[in-house]
Structures are given as structure tokens and as C-alpha cells.
Design a protein around this motif. Sequence first.
Motif, PDB file in Angstrom:
ATOM      1  N   SER A   1       9.921  -1.122   2.091  1.00 21.95           N
ATOM      2  CA  SER A   1      11.185  -1.518   1.469  1.00 21.95           C
ATOM      3  C   SER A   1      11.030  -1.627  -0.046  1.00 21.95           C
ATOM      4  O   SER A   1      11.974  -1.336  -0.787  1.00 21.95           O
ATOM      5  CB  SER A   1      11.695  -2.831   2.062  1.00 21.95           C
ATOM      6  OG  SER A   1      10.742  -3.848   1.912  1.00 21.95           O
TER       7      SER A   1
ATOM      8  N   TYR B   1      16.049   1.762   7.565  1.00 17.31           N
ATOM      9  CA  TYR B   1      16.842   1.743   6.343  1.00 17.31           C
ATOM     10  C   TYR B   1      18.113   2.588   6.490  1.00 17.31           C
ATOM     11  O   TYR B   1      18.439   3.430   5.680  1.00 17.31           O
ATOM     12  CB  TYR B   1      16.006   2.201   5.144  1.00 17.31           C
ATOM     13  CG  TYR B   1      16.656   1.877   3.822  1.00 17.31           C
ATOM     14  CD1 TYR B   1      16.785   0.560   3.388  1.00 17.31           C
ATOM     15  CD2 TYR B   1      17.158   2.880   3.017  1.00 17.31           C
ATOM     16  CE1 TYR B   1      17.396   0.275   2.183  1.00 17.31           C
ATOM     17  CE2 TYR B   1      17.779   2.604   1.815  1.00 17.31           C
ATOM     18  CZ  TYR B   1      17.895   1.299   1.402  1.00 17.31           C
ATOM     19  OH  TYR B   1      18.515   1.004   0.205  1.00 17.31           O
TER      20      TYR B   1
ATOM     21  N   PRO C   1      14.203  -2.713   7.523  1.00 17.90           N
ATOM     22  CA  PRO C   1      14.180  -2.614   6.061  1.00 17.90           C
ATOM     23  C   PRO C   1      13.207  -1.547   5.547  1.00 17.90           C
ATOM     24  O   PRO C   1      13.372  -1.040   4.440  1.00 17.90           O
ATOM     25  CB  PRO C   1      13.741  -4.012   5.611  1.00 17.90           C
ATOM     26  CG  PRO C   1      12.994  -4.568   6.780  1.00 17.90           C
ATOM     27  CD  PRO C   1      13.613  -3.962   8.000  1.00 17.90           C
TER      28      PRO C   1
END
Length: 179
Positions: A17, A160, A172
Motif C-alpha cells: 500500500s 486495491y 489495501p
Amino acid sequence: MEQITIHNLPFKPFVTSDKIAKTNAFLAKRIAEDLGPDEEPVFVGILNGSFMFVSDFIRNYPHPCHVSFVKLSSYKSLDSTGVIKKLIGINEDLTNKTVIILEDIIDTGTTLEEIYRIFNEQNLKQLKIATLFFKPEAYKKELPIDYVGLEIEDKFIVGYGLDFDGLGRNLPDVYQIDK
């Protein structure tokens, strides 16, 4: 990041992330520099996969802008069907506006080709394409891609915003199929 399983298939950690956040900031800065502060672009996200990318990108974009979405689909399971289904379109007048398409991933280019077809029917000032992920090995078209966040190999990814049969969008980080 640890290996995960979705629909009984293993996925290994691929992009964190943090790296995604840095890539978003880089893309937003580069596009803002290219367009300048006086241009008010319309950023168009391609749903469903781009919703997280668009949200984070827009938070990084420093100038006035508009945001809209279009929903196109060509995936079933792990493979592109090659058939695009337009599900939701844009309802605003884009005449003489700069439109920047925000794609989560470009692989074969089939969806991109349909995007060009749809938006070339508008009377745009200019059309640009930005993608978070690009698979150059899989790309089969000759259409220009103006902004690329990360070039990746031609393996299926999830997370994501990207899904595998509806699962994984909420992750994420991004994971790559491990097979």
C-alpha cells in the motif's frame, strides 16, 4: 504481507500500500504539472476496479477538477472475455474539455479500445489515459497510454480495487497469483 487464498487459489504479496500511495502521488503530480493550474480536467474512473485508485489520486491532485465514472466490464474469473459490456455512462457534456481516463490496470487493451471509441464520439479538447498498472507483455493495441504508474508482468493481480470474481477489492495491498 503474507500469502492469501481467494477462491482456493494462492496469491503472493506483490505491491505494498505504501508503494501504491507513492505511485498515486507521482501520477497526480505529473499530470498536474502537464496540465497546469488553469486547466480543469474531468477525471473519469473505470468502475469497478478503479474506485480506490481514483479516490486516492483525486486526494493528491492539487488543482480544480471534476470526477465522473463509467462502468465497463470484460473479465470473467481470471481471463478477459474480449467482449466489452457498457453498463453505466457519463451524462455530462464534455465538449471542449480535457478528459483524463483513470484505469486501475491495462493489459490486453480491449477495454481501452472501447474507451477511445466512446470518448472519440465526444467533442473533447483532449483525451489522455492514466493507469496505475500496465502489463506491456499483454498489450495488443497501438493506442497511446499517456501515464503509467507501474509496469508489471502478465500475471493476474488482486487487491486495491482489483478483484477475483468479486473478492479482494478491499485489500489495501496488491497480490499476484502464485502459480
